[in-house]
Write a protein that holds these residues in place. Structure first.
Motif, PDB file in Angstrom:
ATOM      1  N   THR A 128       0.845  -0.861  -0.150  1.00  0.00           N
ATOM      2  CA  THR A 128       0.051   0.266  -0.365  1.00  0.00           C
ATOM      3  C   THR A 128       0.641   0.966   0.100  1.00  0.00           C
ATOM      4  N   GLY A 129       0.349   1.925   0.065  1.00  0.00           N
ATOM      5  CA  GLY A 129       0.754   3.636  -0.124  1.00  0.00           C
ATOM      6  C   GLY A 129       1.223   4.301  -1.119  1.00  0.00           C
ATOM      7  N   PRO A 130       1.374   5.197  -1.668  1.00  0.00           N
ATOM      8  CA  PRO A 130       1.396   6.665  -2.820  1.00  0.00           C
ATOM      9  C   PRO A 130       2.159   5.814  -3.728  1.00  0.00           C
ATOM     10  N   HIS A 160      14.722  -3.560   0.091  1.00  0.00           N
ATOM     11  CA  HIS A 160      14.738  -2.594  -1.314  1.00  0.00           C
ATOM     12  C   HIS A 160      12.959  -1.461  -0.837  1.00  0.00           C
ATOM     13  N   LEU A 161      12.357  -1.653   0.106  1.00  0.00           N
ATOM     14  CA  LEU A 161      11.664  -0.591   0.493  1.00  0.00           C
ATOM     15  C   LEU A 161      12.518   1.302   0.088  1.00  0.00           C
ATOM     16  N   PRO A 162      11.255   2.198  -0.049  1.00  0.00           N
ATOM     17  CA  PRO A 162      12.171   2.858  -0.223  1.00  0.00           C
ATOM     18  C   PRO A 162      11.633   3.394   2.079  1.00  0.00           C
ATOM     19  N   VAL A 168       6.148   3.315   0.982  1.00  0.00           N
ATOM     20  CA  VAL A 168       5.367   2.466   0.649  1.00  0.00           C
ATOM     21  C   VAL A 168       4.928   1.524   1.426  1.00  0.00           C
ATOM     22  N   ALA A 169       4.280   0.548   1.885  1.00  0.00           N
ATOM     23  CA  ALA A 169       4.476  -0.251   2.460  1.00  0.00           C
ATOM     24  C   ALA A 169       3.862  -1.719   2.434  1.00  0.00           C
ATOM     25  N   ILE A 170       4.611  -2.476   2.380  1.00  0.00           N
ATOM     26  CA  ILE A 170       4.796  -4.629   2.141  1.00  0.00           C
ATOM     27  C   ILE A 170       4.748  -5.424   3.804  1.00  0.00           C
ATOM     28  N   ALA A 226      -5.363   3.186  -6.428  1.00  0.00           N
ATOM     29  CA  ALA A 226      -4.625   2.734  -6.906  1.00  0.00           C
ATOM     30  C   ALA A 226      -3.318   2.883  -5.966  1.00  0.00           C
ATOM     31  N   GLU A 227      -3.800   2.671  -4.973  1.00  0.00           N
ATOM     32  CA  GLU A 227      -2.330   2.885  -3.941  1.00  0.00           C
ATOM     33  C   GLU A 227      -2.784   1.090  -2.914  1.00  0.00           C
TER      34      GLU A 227
END
Ligand SMILES: Cc1cc2nc3c(=O)[nH]c(=O)nc-3n(C[C@H](O)[C@H](O)[C@H](O)COP(=O)(O)OP(=O)(O)OC[C@H]3O[C@@H](n4cnc5c(N)ncnc54)[C@H](O)[C@@H]3O)c2cc1C
Length: 804
Positions: free
Chosen positions: A493-495, A560-562, A566-568, A538-539
């Motif tokens: 999720t996330g923009p 590799h997560l910024p 972004v959340a996983i 969308a997100e």
């Protein structure tokens, strides 16, 4: 002590010293090793020093071969003798099953270039004159076996590393590890501290304690292990050649020459763990009290099979501890969630595996990639479910079975059931025969009414064959129901979610309400995952993949997560599902949902939220069976209700349960590959037939350039389907593929494809041979069986059923 180093390796046993050497060999010179005591003062000093290349995982076997061939190199560099004696080895079979097992081992080694050969019992007795021929039916001879001097090997690694710039601090104990906010670790010792960019836990018997310093509970346990050394044996003293290494599976013993007598060790059934919770820091160069009663059953067989050993009498008994992971293979690699923290522990055969472990870990650290397929050793193959008590149960089981036959269809009983879903009892009530995957119980097949849900263990077709055929027929002709909890599922999720997925995976991202199949590549363009991606907003995205690789993939995702956007998260404990598959599956779904799920309104690869009966669900139009079908995902609290609903509503349509065995049969006839079999980090997407899911035109993604090169140059080898002319045993994976008297490839998985009525095997061959059809052979249990390459899937090559 230095104040700063690129790497601090903790532990000066054979493994830590090998890692240190390999780091210097790979070009990192600012590396140190910290040892609590003298080098070798863990398990290493009292090892029997035996080495062999046999391992049921061919990739580990290859690394064992590498280790044995390495000793010359480190002797030359260090000037230190490793005391290596390559005597050759013999594996003695006392039963027909054991001979079958050895045939399987031999076949697996063959495509890696390992030259073992079967010898008759008479020849075995000539090579190993102290054996009593009457107890054996055959033997496998391996020229690359022998033993080394444990201290010599360890010091040779250490000196060779020093020659290349490494420093070693002895009598220095690491007492704590603290992550530094700017990266790296503060390594605190009883002799002062240093800052290291990377830390390697090669703590052997104390690897758990070192892990706990960073909040990690490693699945490792030490077991007591005994071997004895005999007095002089006249037959041995008189022999011109050194005795071979020998393994006697029935006695669960191994032997080699020691002086003019023999060394004999056992992996007894009544194995005893040592220091189950914590290892005392003051244990050093110590042995444990011998306990001959415990190994008496093995000794009895040993004395019977080798009367000269009994006559000689026992000179010395060694009892020492060494560590195991739950499956007996090492734990190697970076640890999820800990930056620059690496492990190289749980190595139960340091003299066969230490070199391979050092090579793997150093490549991973220096080049970002282990350099070969090391899934069988990757620390990520165990998740948080591998607790201390789980590890205890599995390590004991593994130790006691070290020399027992593991049949390809055998599911081991220890530590089960551990992870189950709410449908477990209902499936058990339907006579499910369960297997275990990543700690989770899942149905393999269902025993017919009036029969026991027990599978006979065998190298050939089992009592599951006919019931699985019936399950396959239901899917192809009607509607089948299968629990799909073994798939991993993640929510992103996330923009920044869409851009992140697009950067990570090789295919384009899906449109809203759609699914896309997408491989994941490493920078070298090799496959490190194959996923289905769904877009629900969308997100908001869902990613489905292989359940066994959850920790492996989360390690990559998180790395590799910024920092923001972004959340996983894995949904292992939140989202569960069932698959309904077969030509009647649409009728079943339609009677449970308000939405129109006709082919037009809900085409192949759709993914939407809809209520199924009263249950809020996410429904994807996809199945791994290659038929019309759907995956229905719901919250855990709806799982039982969904099961009951599908059973009830499907009754008139003749719904029946099917399990993983049927799914394997169905996907084989469709030529669908699966993770850890056809798709592994040694293959590129074009080799694996996944090129159509690589979108080279989209934005930059990891592995893009390498994939583009693979496409342009053409793949080196190709994944193909064979139809094999078998007797009563199908291929299972890792069999060699022959052509014109040469091994040209290998099988990745196989089985009986019930619907098309053929024995099928998937595997890799050199690209120029992928256009041929005839003259292939697949070696199954020692027999080269005629195989025909099928140029397209055996069932529905256009995929019309899935799209119908
Ligand atoms: C009786 C017996 C027979 C065996 N026979 C064979 C055989 O024939 N062939 C074979 O391949 N293998 C054999 N083994 C297994 C072999 O000994 C192990 O695989 C190997 O020694 C493991 O090496 P290691 O470096 O991982 O661990 P270890 O040898 O335990 O080394 C770990 C080192 O880390 C140090 N350390 C730990 N924590 C710290 C800390 N906090 N600070 C500083 N230093 C620390 C310890 O002092 C120790 O020296 C045998 C084992 C036993 C017990």
């Amino acid at each position: 002590m230095k104040s700063h180093a690129q790497v601090a390796v903790i532990g000066g046993g054979v493994v830590g010293c090998s890692v240190l050497y390999h780091l210097t060999k790979a070009g990192w010179r600012d590396v140190v090793l910290i040892e609590r005591d003298e080098l070798t003062s863990g398990s290493t000093w009292h090892a029997a020093g035996g080495m062999h290349t046999i391992n049921l995982d061919p990739n580990v076997a290859k690394l064992q071969q590498y280790t044995i061939n390495l000793y010359k190199e480190i002797e030359e560099l260090s000037g230190q003798s490793c005391g290596v004696h390559i005597t050759g080895g013999i594996m003695l079979a006392g039963t027909k099953e054991r001979l079958d097992w050895l045939k399987l081992v031999r076949g697996r080694g063959r495509y890696l270039g390992m030259q073992t050969e079967f010898v008759s019992v008479d020849e075995a007795a000539r090579l190993f004159p102290i054996m009593d021929k009457r107890y054996f039916v055959g033997a496998l001879y391996d020229p690359i076996e022998g033993h080394g001097d444990p201290s010599g090997v360890t010091h040779a690694y250490a000196k060779a590393a020093r020659v290349q710039g490494a420093e070693i601090y002895r009598f220095t104990r690491v007492t704590d590890l603290k992550p530094r906010p700017e990266g790296g670790w503060e390594v605190i010792t009883d002799q002062g501290s240093l800052v290291a960019e990377h830390v390697v836990n090669a703590g052997g018997l104390w690897a758990r304690e070192v892990g706990r310093m960073v909040g990690l509970e490693l699945p490792i346990l030490a077991m007591e292990h005994q071997y004895l050394i005999t007095e002089e044996i006249p037959e041995v003293a008189a022999s011109e050649k050194e005795m071979l290494h020998a393994i006697d599976f029935e006695g669960e013993i191994y032997m080699r020459q020691e002086g003019k007598g023999m060394l004999m060790g056992t992996y007894e059934r009544a194995g005893v763990p040592w220091s189950e919770r914590t290892t005392p820091w003051n244990f050093s160069h110590e042995l444990l009290p011998p306990d001959l009663d415990r190994i008496a059953p093995s000794l009895e067989v040993g004395f019977k099979h080798y009367p000269a050993i009994e006559r000689a009498g026992i000179k010395k008994v060694i009892n020492g501890p060494f560590t195991f992971a739950p499956d007996g293979n090492p734990l190697v690699g970076p640890v999820r969630g800990l930056r620059n923290f690496w492990v190289a522990c749980g190595v139960m055969a340091g003299f066969s595996q230490g070199g391979g472990v050092g090579l793997t870990l150093s490549s991973w650290m220096v080049h970002g990639d282990p350099g070969s397929d090391v899934w069988a050793m990757d620390v990520a193959r165990f998740g948080d479910w591998a607790t201390v008590a789980y590890t205890n149960a599995k390590v004991r089981e593994n130790y006691s079975r070290r020399f027992r036959i593991r049949f390809p269809n055998e599911e081991l009983p220890a530590a089960r059931p551990l992870r189950t879903t709410p449908a477990y009892d209902a499936l058990a009530g339907e006579r499910a025969v369960f297997g275990v995957s990543y700690g989770l119980e899942h149905a393999l097949w269902f025993a017919p009414e009036g029969t026991e849900p027990v599978e006979e263990v065998t190298f050939r077709r089992s009592n599951a064959h006919e019931p699985v055929a019936a399950e396959c027929a239901v899917v192809r002709n009607g509607v089948g129901l299968m629990e799909i909890a073994t798939y991993a599922r993640y929510e992103v999720t996330g923009p920044g979610a869409e851009a992140w997925i697009s950067h990570l995976l090789a295919n384009r991202t899906p449109e809203q309400g759609r699914l896309v199949l997408s491989p994941m590549l490493n920078p070298a363009g090799k496959l490190i995952g194959d996923f289905t991606v769904a877009k629900l907003g969308a997100e908001r995205f869902y990613i489905f993949g292989s359940g066994i690789a959850e920790d492996y993939h989360m390690r990559w995702f998180e790395a590799h997560l910024p920092e923001t956007g972004v959340a996983i998260r894995p949904l292992r404990a939140e989202l569960l599902g069932f698959s309904i598959a077969g030509p009647r599956s649409r009728a079943l779904l339609q009677c449970l949902v308000r939405e129109d799920v006709s082919n037009k309104a809900f085409p192949f690869l759709s993914f939407r939220e809809m209520d199924v009966g009263m249950i809020p669900a996410k429904v994807g139009r996809i199945t791994f069976t290659g038929d019309l079908g759907y995956e229905i995902w719901v919250g855990v609290d709806y799982h039982r209700a969904l099961y009951a609903l599908l059973r009830e509503a499907g009754a008139d349509l003749g719904i029946r349960l099917f399990g993983a065995r049927a799914l394997n049969s169905l996907r084989l006839e469709k030529g669908f590959g699966s993770w850890a079999r056809e798709y592994r980090p040694i293959y590129g997407p074009y080799e694996a037939g996944l090129g159509r899911f690589v979108d080279l035109k989209k934005n930059d993604f990891i592995g893009r350039d390498a994939a583009a090169r693979e496409k342009q140059d053409g793949p080196q080898r190709r994944l193909v389907t064979f139809v094999v002319d078998v007797a009563d045993a199908d291929a299972i994976g890792d069999e060699p593929v022959w052509r014109d008297g040469k091994v040209v490839g290998w099988i990745t998985s196989g089985g009986y494809a019930h619907y098309v009525g053929r024995s099928v095997a998937l595997g890799y061959v050199p690209a120029p041979l992928a256009g041929e059809r005839d003259d292939f052979e697949v070696e199954i249990l020692g027999d080269r069986r005629r195989a025909q390459l099928a140029p397209q899937p055996l069932l529905d090559p256009q995929g019309l059923r899935m799209r119908s």
